[in-house]
Design a protein around this motif. Structure first.
Motif, mmCIF file in Angstrom:
data_model
loop_
_atom_site.group_PDB
_atom_site.id
_atom_site.type_symbol
_atom_site.label_atom_id
_atom_site.label_comp_id
_atom_site.label_asym_id
_atom_site.label_seq_id
_atom_site.Cartn_x
_atom_site.Cartn_y
_atom_site.Cartn_z
ATOM 1 N N GLY A 174 -11.520 -0.963 0.662
ATOM 2 C CA GLY A 174 -12.416 -0.843 -0.589
ATOM 3 C C GLY A 174 -12.324 -2.138 -1.262
ATOM 4 O O GLY A 174 -11.596 -3.247 -0.706
ATOM 5 N N SER B 9 0.797 -1.206 -0.106
ATOM 6 C CA SER B 9 -0.137 -0.039 0.058
ATOM 7 C C SER B 9 0.856 1.109 -0.091
ATOM 8 O O SER B 9 0.965 2.006 -0.917
ATOM 9 C CB SER B 9 -0.910 -0.015 1.191
ATOM 10 O OG SER B 9 -0.268 -0.038 2.360
ATOM 11 N N GLN C 299 -11.732 1.139 4.672
ATOM 12 C CA GLN C 299 -10.612 1.988 4.306
ATOM 13 C C GLN C 299 -9.748 1.367 3.339
ATOM 14 O O GLN C 299 -8.818 1.784 2.731
ATOM 15 C CB GLN C 299 -9.621 1.974 5.601
ATOM 16 C CG GLN C 299 -9.058 0.669 6.200
ATOM 17 C CD GLN C 299 -10.038 -0.497 6.663
ATOM 18 O OE1 GLN C 299 -11.108 -0.086 6.944
ATOM 19 N NE2 GLN C 299 -9.239 -1.341 7.690
ATOM 20 N N ARG D 157 -7.312 1.164 -8.458
ATOM 21 C CA ARG D 157 -8.502 1.250 -7.906
ATOM 22 C C ARG D 157 -8.871 0.021 -7.055
ATOM 23 O O ARG D 157 -9.795 0.112 -6.179
ATOM 24 C CB ARG D 157 -9.720 1.465 -9.153
ATOM 25 C CG ARG D 157 -9.567 2.977 -9.485
ATOM 26 C CD ARG D 157 -10.969 3.164 -10.573
ATOM 27 N NE ARG D 157 -10.828 4.487 -11.144
ATOM 28 C CZ ARG D 157 -10.282 4.797 -12.299
ATOM 29 N NH1 ARG D 157 -9.812 3.688 -13.103
ATOM 30 N NH2 ARG D 157 -10.521 5.902 -12.821
ATOM 31 N N HIS E 246 -14.829 7.940 -2.688
ATOM 32 C CA HIS E 246 -16.012 7.529 -2.478
ATOM 33 C C HIS E 246 -16.690 8.030 -1.043
ATOM 34 O O HIS E 246 -17.886 8.458 -1.244
ATOM 35 C CB HIS E 246 -16.376 6.129 -2.363
ATOM 36 C CG HIS E 246 -15.919 5.620 -3.781
ATOM 37 N ND1 HIS E 246 -14.807 5.114 -4.392
ATOM 38 C CD2 HIS E 246 -16.951 5.279 -4.836
ATOM 39 C CE1 HIS E 246 -14.859 4.546 -5.512
ATOM 40 N NE2 HIS E 246 -16.140 4.831 -6.043
ATOM 41 N N HIS F 297 -4.628 8.478 -2.015
ATOM 42 C CA HIS F 297 -5.617 9.585 -1.714
ATOM 43 C C HIS F 297 -5.260 10.445 -0.411
ATOM 44 O O HIS F 297 -5.428 11.460 -0.301
ATOM 45 C CB HIS F 297 -7.208 9.340 -1.898
ATOM 46 C CG HIS F 297 -7.514 9.145 -3.286
ATOM 47 N ND1 HIS F 297 -7.404 7.817 -4.027
ATOM 48 C CD2 HIS F 297 -7.891 10.119 -3.955
ATOM 49 C CE1 HIS F 297 -7.905 8.189 -5.142
ATOM 50 N NE2 HIS F 297 -8.079 9.177 -5.387
ATOM 51 N N TYR G 274 -4.893 2.484 -3.229
ATOM 52 C CA TYR G 274 -5.868 3.414 -3.863
ATOM 53 C C TYR G 274 -6.192 4.424 -2.708
ATOM 54 O O TYR G 274 -5.938 5.606 -2.727
ATOM 55 C CB TYR G 274 -6.974 2.798 -4.467
ATOM 56 C CG TYR G 274 -7.859 3.969 -5.128
ATOM 57 C CD1 TYR G 274 -7.782 4.304 -6.430
ATOM 58 C CD2 TYR G 274 -9.399 3.974 -4.518
ATOM 59 C CE1 TYR G 274 -8.410 5.356 -6.847
ATOM 60 C CE2 TYR G 274 -10.260 4.724 -5.276
ATOM 61 C CZ TYR G 274 -9.970 5.368 -6.219
ATOM 62 O OH TYR G 274 -10.714 6.243 -6.831
ATOM 63 N N THR G 275 -6.978 3.911 -1.470
ATOM 64 C CA THR G 275 -7.255 4.991 -0.552
ATOM 65 C C THR G 275 -6.075 5.613 0.168
ATOM 66 O O THR G 275 -5.913 6.619 0.520
ATOM 67 C CB THR G 275 -8.192 4.088 0.354
ATOM 68 O OG1 THR G 275 -7.554 2.874 0.755
ATOM 69 C CG2 THR G 275 -9.420 3.707 -0.154
ATOM 70 N N THR H 145 -10.499 9.702 3.695
ATOM 71 C CA THR H 145 -10.143 10.757 2.522
ATOM 72 C C THR H 145 -10.128 9.950 1.244
ATOM 73 O O THR H 145 -9.895 10.343 0.135
ATOM 74 C CB THR H 145 -8.578 10.834 2.702
ATOM 75 O OG1 THR H 145 -7.756 9.755 2.978
ATOM 76 C CG2 THR H 145 -8.287 12.001 3.810
ATOM 77 N N SER H 146 -10.721 8.881 1.399
ATOM 78 C CA SER H 146 -11.181 7.867 -0.160
ATOM 79 C C SER H 146 -11.929 8.841 -0.718
ATOM 80 O O SER H 146 -13.052 9.497 -0.417
ATOM 81 C CB SER H 146 -11.669 6.723 0.307
ATOM 82 O OG SER H 146 -13.166 6.626 0.948
ATOM 83 N N GLN I 234 -7.716 6.342 6.840
ATOM 84 C CA GLN I 234 -7.802 6.570 5.208
ATOM 85 C C GLN I 234 -9.208 6.669 4.697
ATOM 86 O O GLN I 234 -9.373 7.117 3.605
ATOM 87 C CB GLN I 234 -6.781 6.018 4.536
ATOM 88 C CG GLN I 234 -6.985 4.665 4.325
ATOM 89 C CD GLN I 234 -6.075 3.807 5.495
ATOM 90 O OE1 GLN I 234 -5.630 4.438 6.507
ATOM 91 N NE2 GLN I 234 -5.953 2.565 5.214
ATOM 92 N N ALA I 235 -10.010 5.899 5.232
ATOM 93 C CA ALA I 235 -11.426 5.806 4.707
ATOM 94 C C ALA I 235 -12.018 7.165 4.567
ATOM 95 O O ALA I 235 -12.733 7.387 3.512
ATOM 96 C CB ALA I 235 -12.289 5.147 5.520
#
Length: 375
Positions: free
Chosen positions: A295, A35, A293, A327, A148, A336, A332-333, A145-146, A142-143
């Motif tokens: 996805g 990650s 967090q 993605r 979605h 971001h 990904y998350t 700042t994701s 980090q959820a």
């Protein structure tokens, strides 16, 4: 604290890259390699200059494998390197405190994975130490700042569902059921701080409160239904002292009614479903596991006279082209979140949550556990 008062502001204000040192980037793989490293290398403005592991030999192997120029056998050496501006702590939760404190004592900005400490005491001390030293910090929730979740927050704020009446959440925690991987046995001891409540439920409830607001009142059930867990690699049955069922009901400050239930393991049916119901519409968020967090997730909605939910595609404005190929990846998350960190440091904003927020969130989990004890 503004960028002008950051310990590394002189090197960052010129627009140069942020020198990153990752504690826990191992040659054997793991979360940092899956990650943090790919996320950082996909984005402009970051330069992974250093890593540290538990000893010099393993650090050297990791440095060679990932092409990281500086490899240290201790967190202290990494934190004290003049080439490192931002220390990333990516180790098991029980080891967060010591590694984060090493970074703070070196006066370095630090991003720690969640949870910040094993308990409220450690979390409070780290938050207060950072504040007293005037060090910029970031916490890996980090959820929030994701893309979605940010889009969901904006939909709600723009009145897509009208006034929010209630929200219902059900999720599976994956690692906290009747089986466990050998490397995750430490999750079964609540003293290590890496529980169903703090990690999968914690990441998601943090996002829920960002979207809908904080709890005004709550009740909770936190129980263990599996007395033991089977180690997947060996078949050994090991004691399981951490909860595998977390159920919280309450009311947010807005008056929104909340029902949230997380179960250990994975289920044959629903593994992640979050619904938000309002006076004018409804939104549904679904995903393969309860780890929001990580996805990936899908948003669906309907409003007005329309009774059929339809997918709500993520607008391009929420995307980062550099992360388009990631993605379905953990990068990904995380990516971001790093983009948010770079923006915060450039503009003096505070979009990414810090250690003070981590302490605040830990206090919510303490409230939940206290409510469960009253039953």
């Amino acid at each position: 604290m503004s960028l002008a008062s950051s310990p590394t502001s002189s090197s960052l204000a010129s627009g140069s890259s942020i020198g990153v040192g990752i504690i826990g980037l191992s040659a054997s793989g793991g979360w940092a390699a899956a990650s943090h490293l790919p996320a950082l290398r996909a984005l402009d403005g970051f330069d992974v200059r250093a890593l540290s592991t538990s000893n010099p030999d393993s650090a050297r192997r990791a440095g060679e494998q990932y092409g990281v120029p500086l490899a240290f056998g201790s967190a202290k050496e990494l934190a004290e390197s003049p080439d490192v501006d931002l220390v990333v702590v990516s180790v098991k939760a029980p080891d967060h405190y010591a590694n984060v404190m090493a970074a703070l004592n070196a006066g370095k900005m630090v991003l720690s994975e969640w949870p910040l400490g094993k308990n409220a005491s450690e979390t409070k001390e780290l938050a207060e130490t950072a504040q007293a030293k005037g060090i910029r910090t970031f916490i890996g929730l980090q959820a929030r700042t994701s893309p979605h979740v940010r889009y969901l927050r904006d939909l709600i704020a723009d009145g897509y569902v009208g006034d929010v009446l209630s929200t219902t959440l059900v999720g599976s925690g994956f690692a906290y059921g009747g089986t466990v991987d050998q490397g995750n046995v430490y999750l079964l001891d609540p003293a290590n701080g890496a529980t169903l409540l703090t990690i999968p439920f914690g990441h998601t409830i943090d996002a829920l409160t960002m979207v809908l607001g904080e709890f005004a009142d709550l009740d909770a059930t936190v129980v263990t239904r599996y007395a033991t867990a089977r180690v997947a690699q060996t078949g050994e049955e090991v004691p399981k002292r951490t909860a595998d069922q977390v159920a919280v009901q309450g009311v947010l400050e807005s008056g929104t009614v909340v029902s949230a239930h997380y179960r250990g393991g994975l289920n044959r049916g629903t593994n992640f479903l979050w619904e938000i119901n309002g006076t004018q519409g409804d939104i549904q968020i679904t995903g393969p596991t309860g780890h929001l967090q990580i996805g990936p997730v899908t948003l669906r909605g309907a409003r007005g006279e329309n009774r059929e939910l339809a997918e709500l595609p993520l607008p391009a404005a929420y995307e980062l082209p550099a992360l388009a190929d990631a993605r379905t990846s953990p990068a990904y998350t995380i990516g971001h979140a790093y983009a948010g960190i770079r923006e915060d440091l450039n503009q003096g904003t505070h979009r990414v949550a810090d250690f003070t927020h981590a302490h605040h969130r830990q206090q919510l989990f303490d409230r939940i556990e206290e409510a469960a004890k009253r039953k």
